[in-house]
Design a protein around this motif. Structure first.
Motif, PDB file in Angstrom:
ATOM      1  N   TYR A 343       4.620  19.779  -8.445  1.00  0.00           N
ATOM      2  CA  TYR A 343       3.882  21.026  -8.647  1.00  0.00           C
ATOM      3  C   TYR A 343       4.839  22.218  -8.688  1.00  0.00           C
ATOM      4  O   TYR A 343       4.715  23.100  -9.515  1.00  0.00           O
ATOM      5  N   SER A 344       5.822  22.232  -7.772  1.00  0.00           N
ATOM      6  CA  SER A 344       6.778  23.346  -7.787  1.00  0.00           C
ATOM      7  C   SER A 344       8.135  22.881  -7.285  1.00  0.00           C
ATOM      8  O   SER A 344       8.249  21.829  -6.658  1.00  0.00           O
ATOM      9  N   GLY A 345       9.170  23.663  -7.583  1.00  0.00           N
ATOM     10  CA  GLY A 345      10.514  23.336  -7.119  1.00  0.00           C
ATOM     11  C   GLY A 345      11.223  22.343  -8.013  1.00  0.00           C
ATOM     12  O   GLY A 345      10.826  22.088  -9.146  1.00  0.00           O
ATOM     13  N   ILE A 346      12.299  21.775  -7.456  1.00  0.00           N
ATOM     14  CA  ILE A 346      13.123  20.794  -8.174  1.00  0.00           C
ATOM     15  C   ILE A 346      13.338  19.620  -7.237  1.00  0.00           C
ATOM     16  O   ILE A 346      13.442  19.804  -6.027  1.00  0.00           O
ATOM     17  N   CYS A 347      13.389  18.417  -7.780  1.00  0.00           N
ATOM     18  CA  CYS A 347      13.529  17.237  -6.933  1.00  0.00           C
ATOM     19  C   CYS A 347      14.669  16.377  -7.481  1.00  0.00           C
ATOM     20  O   CYS A 347      14.704  16.085  -8.680  1.00  0.00           O
ATOM     21  N   ARG A 348      15.601  15.990  -6.620  1.00  0.00           N
ATOM     22  CA  ARG A 348      16.737  15.164  -7.054  1.00  0.00           C
ATOM     23  C   ARG A 348      16.812  13.898  -6.230  1.00  0.00           C
ATOM     24  O   ARG A 348      16.243  13.816  -5.150  1.00  0.00           O
ATOM     25  N   GLU A 349      17.567  12.915  -6.735  1.00  0.00           N
ATOM     26  CA  GLU A 349      17.790  11.692  -5.956  1.00  0.00           C
ATOM     27  C   GLU A 349      18.490  12.058  -4.650  1.00  0.00           C
ATOM     28  O   GLU A 349      19.381  12.905  -4.627  1.00  0.00           O
ATOM     29  N   GLY A 350      18.061  11.412  -3.561  1.00  0.00           N
ATOM     30  CA  GLY A 350      18.727  11.659  -2.279  1.00  0.00           C
ATOM     31  C   GLY A 350      18.179  12.844  -1.503  1.00  0.00           C
ATOM     32  O   GLY A 350      18.636  13.134  -0.404  1.00  0.00           O
ATOM     33  N   ASP A 351      17.167  13.573  -2.081  1.00  0.00           N
ATOM     34  CA  ASP A 351      16.586  14.708  -1.345  1.00  0.00           C
ATOM     35  C   ASP A 351      15.823  14.226  -0.111  1.00  0.00           C
ATOM     36  O   ASP A 351      15.211  13.152  -0.123  1.00  0.00           O
ATOM     37  N   HIS A 352      15.823  15.039   0.935  1.00  0.00           N
ATOM     38  CA  HIS A 352      15.051  14.720   2.146  1.00  0.00           C
ATOM     39  C   HIS A 352      13.784  15.561   2.127  1.00  0.00           C
ATOM     40  O   HIS A 352      13.848  16.787   2.070  1.00  0.00           O
ATOM     41  N   LEU A 353      12.627  14.889   2.149  1.00  0.00           N
ATOM     42  CA  LEU A 353      11.337  15.597   2.131  1.00  0.00           C
ATOM     43  C   LEU A 353      10.476  15.093   3.283  1.00  0.00           C
ATOM     44  O   LEU A 353      10.833  14.121   3.956  1.00  0.00           O
ATOM     45  N   VAL A 354       9.334  15.764   3.509  1.00  0.00           N
ATOM     46  CA  VAL A 354       8.355  15.227   4.470  1.00  0.00           C
ATOM     47  C   VAL A 354       7.055  14.960   3.725  1.00  0.00           C
ATOM     48  O   VAL A 354       6.704  15.678   2.787  1.00  0.00           O
ATOM     49  N   VAL A 355       6.351  13.892   4.124  1.00  0.00           N
ATOM     50  CA  VAL A 355       5.109  13.512   3.436  1.00  0.00           C
ATOM     51  C   VAL A 355       3.949  13.536   4.434  1.00  0.00           C
ATOM     52  O   VAL A 355       4.115  13.181   5.601  1.00  0.00           O
ATOM     53  N   GLY A 356       2.788  13.984   3.983  1.00  0.00           N
ATOM     54  CA  GLY A 356       1.628  14.024   4.873  1.00  0.00           C
ATOM     55  C   GLY A 356       0.464  14.686   4.142  1.00  0.00           C
ATOM     56  O   GLY A 356       0.516  14.837   2.927  1.00  0.00           O
ATOM     57  N   PRO A 357      -0.581  15.111   4.836  1.00  0.00           N
ATOM     58  CA  PRO A 357      -0.801  14.909   6.277  1.00  0.00           C
ATOM     59  C   PRO A 357      -1.416  13.541   6.568  1.00  0.00           C
ATOM     60  O   PRO A 357      -2.191  13.034   5.760  1.00  0.00           O
TER      61      PRO A 357
END
Length: 506
Positions: A343-357
């Motif tokens: 939806y927004s931003g940029i995403c690369r291999e190896g990025d650290h994200l959080v998933v939820g809720p």
């Protein structure tokens, strides 16, 4: 030219022989050749390709014939593999949606008994009944010269991605009323650029056609119409269906301007007008069996530009990462894979994200492995693009559709209760406190109870109010201003989220 291409996200249409004030002056044969040569040289310098869309003579008070021309210039931005457009395919059951997509993407005509659609189906019961019940994705490519790239020459999706400079992803949705929730989910969560409504020439507006048209309009997705199966009926029947559609489109609720496409010229004009004004609705009449007028639809797809301009996309890319989870798979030797839209931003291999809720409102940490778009590997994912992300050995049971993956810096607002301003589109009785409905907001789909209707005891069809909803199963991540669609049996309504009640208030 560079600036124009950047503004159109890799595409621009030049008109030659037209003055700045729009007067059609035209150029003589030699001048036209010279102008085109100059354009070719300009395009070569920046590595773009040129296709002449159409040429026509103009009536001018001189003995020499003068022409005007329209030229499409296309260059894939350096940081992208191809230009990307998403088209949702809507229409009543048996109107020929999957067959039409089969013919477009496979490059061979149908045999009249549904052979072309077999490649699109994902389940055995779909092959047996011939009815789509799940959402499937199909791709159609165009190379820089505007020629179709599909499975007829290329064996795999990767080959199509490599040779195409513009990709159209079709989201094939279910037509049957029974699968309406799947259709709504496809329209709300995959954020299509356009919707293609397929109507069968011999049955006209039947079944869920009006409902699908209403859904697309409620979600403000620009729509164009394809009348299929014209080989089955007489010219008069086709014209009757066209007239019936024109009548519906001109109704006060729709306020659309129908535009029937009968020639390549019309298709070029339709693509340009459609992108500039959402009220114009092109109508194509074609056959997947005889192939009549199929090329007009291809011309239209080739020229149609993406809706959002580069400025909007850049603004979204500068925000924090937010990825909507729409599908979850387990792939052998890869592990857990999620599909959805960034939806927004940029995403690369190896990025650290959080998933939820999760059910308790928690977020879990994860690391992104590989990224794939249209079945081919991709390094960077940008706002507005759909892709699948590999999460390695992340526990699949922690995931569900409707979750979001966000960057850890973002403080996601999750809620059990939210207020929304709604309009009741259709309801058999009255709508009041305690009523249960299925709510669709983006990729969120859950049952919610009506906790309060402000300022009124109950609502009737066509009335507006602010309503407080409470989710039944688990909290969700929502944003203010997001579009809301809800349904329960024959009850339907639309609106937008006005206020979130954070978990602390529950």
């Amino acid at each position: 030219m560079k600036w124009r291409l950047q503004e159109g996200r890799g595409e621009a249409v030049y008109q030659i022989g037209v003055e700045d004030n729009g007067m059609l002056v035209g150029l003589s044969e030699d001048d036209m050749r010279a102008s085109l040569k100059t354009l070719h040289r300009l395009a070569e310098k920046i590595g773009a390709d040129i296709t002449v869309l159409r040429e026509r003579e103009v009536d001018y008070d001189s003995d020499v014939s003068r022409k005007i021309a329209e030229v499409l210039i296309r260059k894939v931005p350096d940081d992208q593999q191809f230009l990307d457009l998403r088209v949702a395919v809507l229409g009543n059951v048996d109107s020929g949606k999957s067959t039409l997509l089969g013919v477009l993407t496979q490059g061979e005509l149908d045999n009249g008994r549904g052979r072309a659609r077999l490649n699109l189906f994902r389940h055995l019961h779909e092959i047996q009944t011939g009815r789509t019940s799940s959402i499937s994705f199909e791709i159609l490519g165009f190379n820089s010269k505007g020629e179709v790239v599909n499975y007829s020459e290329s064996r795999t999706a990767e080959e199509i991605c490599e040779s195409a400079s513009k990709m159209i992803t079709f989201i094939d949705l279910a037509g049957h009323h029974k699968y309406l929730k799947t259709t709504i989910f496809g329209l709300t969560s995959y954020c299509p650029d356009f919707a293609m409504l397929v109507v069968s020439a011999n049955t006209g507006i039947a079944g869920t056609t009006r409902e699908h048209l209403g859904l697309a309009m409620a979600l403000k997705v620009p729509i164009f119409i394809v009348i299929s199966k014209v080989d089955l009926c007489t010219r008069a029947t086709v014209e009757r269906t066209v007239r019936q559609l024109e009548r519906v489109l001109k109704q006060p609720g729709c306020n659309k301007v129908p535009m029937v496409v009968g020639s390549t010229d019309d298709a070029v004009t339709a693509a340009q007008q459609f992108a500039q004004s959402p009220n114009i609705t092109p109508i194509f009449t074609l056959s997947s069996v005889s192939g009549e007028s199929l090329d007009l639809l291809k011309v239209f797809f080739n020229i149609i530009p993406p809706l959002s301009n580069s400025k909007e996309q850049e603004e979204l890319m500068q925000q924090l990462t937010e990825f909507q989870v729409d599908e979850i798979y387990t792939v052998p030797e890869v592990g857990t894979v999620v599909g959805g839209t960034l939806y927004s931003g940029i995403c690369r291999e190896g990025d650290h994200l959080v998933v939820g809720p999760t059910d308790s409102g928690q977020f879990h940490k994860l690391t992104i492995g590989s990224i794939q778009r249209n079945r081919s590997a991709c390094r960077v994912l940008r706002a507005g693009q759909a892709a699948t992300l590999a999460l390695g050995n992340f526990d699949r049971s922690l995931l569900r559709k409707g979750m979001v993956m966000v960057s850890p810096e973002m403080d996601p607002t999750i809620c059990w209760m939210f207020e929304a301003e709604i309009v009741l589109l259709f309801h058999a009785k009255t709508f009041h406190k305690g009523f249960q409905v299925t709510v669709h907001i983006g990729n969120v789909r859950q049952t919610a109870t009506v906790e309060a209707v402000y300022g009124k005891e109950e609502l009737r069809t066509g009335e507006k109010a602010v309503v407080l909803f409470k989710f039944i199963k688990h909290p969700e991540y929502l944003k203010e201003g997001a579009k809301v669609l809800f349904r329960e049996g024959v009850t339907k309504g639309i609106g937008h989220v006005t206020k979130l009640r954070p978990i602390t208030e529950v």
